[in-house]
Design an enzyme around this catalytic site. Structure first.
Site, short mmCIF file in Angstrom:
data_model
loop_
_atom_site.label_atom_id
_atom_site.label_comp_id
_atom_site.label_asym_id
_atom_site.label_seq_id
_atom_site.Cartn_x
_atom_site.Cartn_y
_atom_site.Cartn_z
N ILE A 81 0.83 -1.21 0.00
CA ILE A 81 0.00 0.00 0.00
C ILE A 81 0.86 1.25 0.00
O ILE A 81 1.84 1.34 0.73
CB ILE A 81 -0.89 0.02 1.27
CG1 ILE A 81 -1.76 -1.24 1.35
CG2 ILE A 81 -1.73 1.28 1.32
CD1 ILE A 81 -2.30 -1.48 2.75
N ILE A 105 9.32 -3.05 -4.06
CA ILE A 105 9.12 -1.69 -4.57
C ILE A 105 8.52 -0.79 -3.49
O ILE A 105 8.87 0.39 -3.38
CB ILE A 105 8.25 -1.73 -5.84
CG1 ILE A 105 9.05 -2.41 -6.96
CG2 ILE A 105 7.80 -0.33 -6.26
CD1 ILE A 105 8.25 -2.72 -8.20
N LYS A 106 7.64 -1.34 -2.65
CA LYS A 106 7.09 -0.55 -1.53
C LYS A 106 8.22 -0.11 -0.59
O LYS A 106 8.25 1.04 -0.12
CB LYS A 106 6.06 -1.37 -0.77
CG LYS A 106 5.63 -0.78 0.59
CD LYS A 106 4.93 0.56 0.45
CE LYS A 106 4.68 1.21 1.81
NZ LYS A 106 3.72 0.51 2.65
N LEU A 107 9.14 -1.02 -0.31
CA LEU A 107 10.24 -0.69 0.58
C LEU A 107 11.11 0.42 -0.02
O LEU A 107 11.55 1.34 0.69
CB LEU A 107 11.08 -1.94 0.86
CG LEU A 107 10.37 -3.03 1.66
CD1 LEU A 107 11.22 -4.29 1.71
CD2 LEU A 107 10.04 -2.56 3.07
#
Length: 274
Positions: A121, A170-172
């Site tokens: 998210i 990619i969120k990280l």
């Protein structure tokens, strides 16, 4: 689209809004919740609330939005969620966690004929309520197509970015860049003080210049770097810890991102050395 039989685990600050959007879309939602008070609130909203994981056995898809990596493993593995689901079901992991965790779940679930996607998210509860939360999804094309009707209740855009675990990777990185942006603005404020420029004046100018960013907008809205860092410390601090731990675990060097985080760290963890 016909109504789906859905399950959900972790109906808190973020997940609670997801459940409400799923219900508003006409789906049948069963929520696993330990708290009797929370079950009563969910039932009042139209969900079926239960403390028994076996009640999710007929769910076609189940979303997981708990707080930590350890909780994801506990719910899905030790808590028996994957073992409860029927062949052909799908599991959606929203929690910011290690890519290794979702890959572990995927390998275990595949033996039972269950699909797993990670749908990280980017955004807040207000974005979910508006149906405009950004979802960063990893998984096979088939699994992505299967879960898209679930995600469409609250996600826009819904970005399929690669294999299982890539949504988390990619969120990280997104979180690392966001935190670095805050740290860079913090450093600019420190330099401005040396030059006799007020923080408020600097923020006002940067908002209208090429140095603008989403992080800067949040900072300007709070009036200072310290104020914004304090407001987001609980969630950004958790996510940044995951970034550090995961990068180390995967052997990735954050490089200049780490330098920018060093400026921010004392504001997120004031009791610790940066």
């Amino acid at each position: 689209m016909s109504a789906l039989r859905l399950g959900f685990v972790g109906a808190g600050r973020m997940g609670g809004q997801m459940v409400r959007r799923l219900l508003a879309a006409g789906h049948e939602v069963t929520v696993l919740e330990a708290s009797e008070e929370a079950r009563a609130e969910l039932a009042a909203a139209g969900a079926k609330a239960t403390a028994n994981v076996a009640d999710l056995a007929d769910a076609q898809m189940v979303g997981v939005c708990v707080h930590t990596d350890a909780q994801v493993r506990s719910v899905c593995l030790d808590g028996g969620l994957i073992d409860t689901l029927a062949e052909g079901a799908a599991l959606i992991v929203h929690t910011t966690c290690s890519p290794r965790t979702v890959e572990l779940l995927g390998g275990y679930a595949a033996k039972r004929g269950i699909a797993v996607v990670d749908a990280a998210i980017s955004g807040g509860p207000h974005d979910i309520a508006a149906g405009t939360i950004t979802l960063l999804v990893g998984g096979t094309a088939e699994a992505f197509a299967q879960v898209r009707p679930f995600l469409a209740a609250y996600g826009d855009p819904i970005l399929h970015l690669g294999a299982l675990g890539d949504g988390q990777r990619i969120k990280l990185l997104n979180n690392a860049v966001f935190a670095a942006n805050i740290g860079i603005v913090g450093q600019a404020v420190a330099v401005a003080a040396q030059l006799g420029v007020a923080e408020t004046a600097l923020l006002q100018a940067l908002e209208h210049g090429s140095g603008a960013s989403r992080a800067l907008a949040g900072i300007a809205g709070r009036g200072s770097v310290a104020g914004f860092a304090s407001a987001v410390a609980e969630f950004l601090g958790k996510d940044l810890t995951v970034v550090r731990e995961t990068a180390a675990d995967l052997g990735a060097d954050l490089g200049a991102l780490n330098d920018a985080h060093a400026v921010l760290a004392p504001l997120l963890w004031p009791a610790q050395d940066a």
